[in-house]
Design a protein around this motif. Sequence first.
Motif, short mmCIF file in Angstrom:
data_model
loop_
_atom_site.label_atom_id
_atom_site.label_comp_id
_atom_site.label_asym_id
_atom_site.label_seq_id
_atom_site.Cartn_x
_atom_site.Cartn_y
_atom_site.Cartn_z
N LEU A 277 30.75 8.33 -29.08
CA LEU A 277 29.63 7.59 -29.65
C LEU A 277 29.44 6.25 -28.94
N THR A 278 30.52 5.60 -28.57
CA THR A 278 30.42 4.32 -27.86
C THR A 278 29.81 4.53 -26.48
N LEU A 279 30.19 5.59 -25.81
CA LEU A 279 29.61 5.87 -24.49
C LEU A 279 28.11 6.15 -24.61
N ARG A 280 27.73 6.95 -25.60
CA ARG A 280 26.30 7.22 -25.82
C ARG A 280 25.58 5.93 -26.23
N PHE A 281 26.21 5.17 -27.08
CA PHE A 281 25.67 3.92 -27.56
C PHE A 281 25.43 2.96 -26.39
N VAL B 183 28.76 8.09 -39.59
CA VAL B 183 28.78 8.65 -40.94
C VAL B 183 28.35 10.11 -40.91
N LYS B 184 27.33 10.41 -40.13
CA LYS B 184 26.83 11.78 -40.01
C LYS B 184 27.95 12.72 -39.54
N TYR B 185 28.66 12.33 -38.50
CA TYR B 185 29.69 13.23 -37.95
C TYR B 185 30.93 13.28 -38.84
N ILE B 186 31.25 12.22 -39.54
CA ILE B 186 32.35 12.27 -40.51
C ILE B 186 31.99 13.24 -41.64
N LYS B 187 30.71 13.23 -42.08
CA LYS B 187 30.24 14.16 -43.10
C LYS B 187 30.41 15.61 -42.62
N ILE B 188 30.00 15.86 -41.39
CA ILE B 188 30.09 17.22 -40.84
C ILE B 188 31.53 17.68 -40.78
N TRP C 96 30.94 14.05 -23.89
CA TRP C 96 29.53 14.10 -24.27
C TRP C 96 29.26 15.16 -25.32
N ASN C 97 30.15 16.13 -25.46
CA ASN C 97 29.95 17.24 -26.38
C ASN C 97 30.45 16.88 -27.77
N LEU C 98 29.64 16.18 -28.52
CA LEU C 98 30.02 15.74 -29.85
C LEU C 98 30.21 16.91 -30.81
N LYS C 99 29.38 17.94 -30.67
CA LYS C 99 29.52 19.10 -31.55
C LYS C 99 30.87 19.78 -31.33
#
Length: 154
Positions: free
Chosen positions: A95-99, A146-151, A4-7
């Motif tokens: 992301l799939t789990l959140r999705f 895309v947002k997380y790939i950018k980061i 869950w901790n994407l950051k």
Amino acid sequence: MYIWNLKGLVQALKEGSLSNKSKRLYKVIGIFLLALELLTYPVLLVTQPFNILDIIVMIIYLVINLVGIYMAYTINQRGDGKGFLFRYISLYVPLTLRFFVFVLVVSIVEYTIILFIDPSLSLDETNWFDLIISIGTDIYFNILMVKYIKIINR
């Protein structure tokens, strides 16, 4: 492993600090989830009533996801250009789990609204609400990817 901790996952991918065990787990789980998503859709189409909106949903799903993957790939290449597939699969897991949770909540709200507006729309066939929700959630998923790939590539 970051579920869950994407950051935390993004930071670990950026620094390259994931353990080999975590890398293997992300690869196995990510490929499993991707295969599950790709292989169950044709089965659902064969076993469920089929209408023109199902074809539209399928085409839009393919277009949105191909464009999203291409955008993520392009952004990754503009960055350091390393490990796109692993980054994508690693981000795909949380992301799939959140999705999944997001789509579940949206679907419950959608069908609650449909029951009040027109109960005949809640039949097993795909309807306009399903089409709109599908487009919205597919776009949302790809925007997050895309947002997380950018980061990661900053």
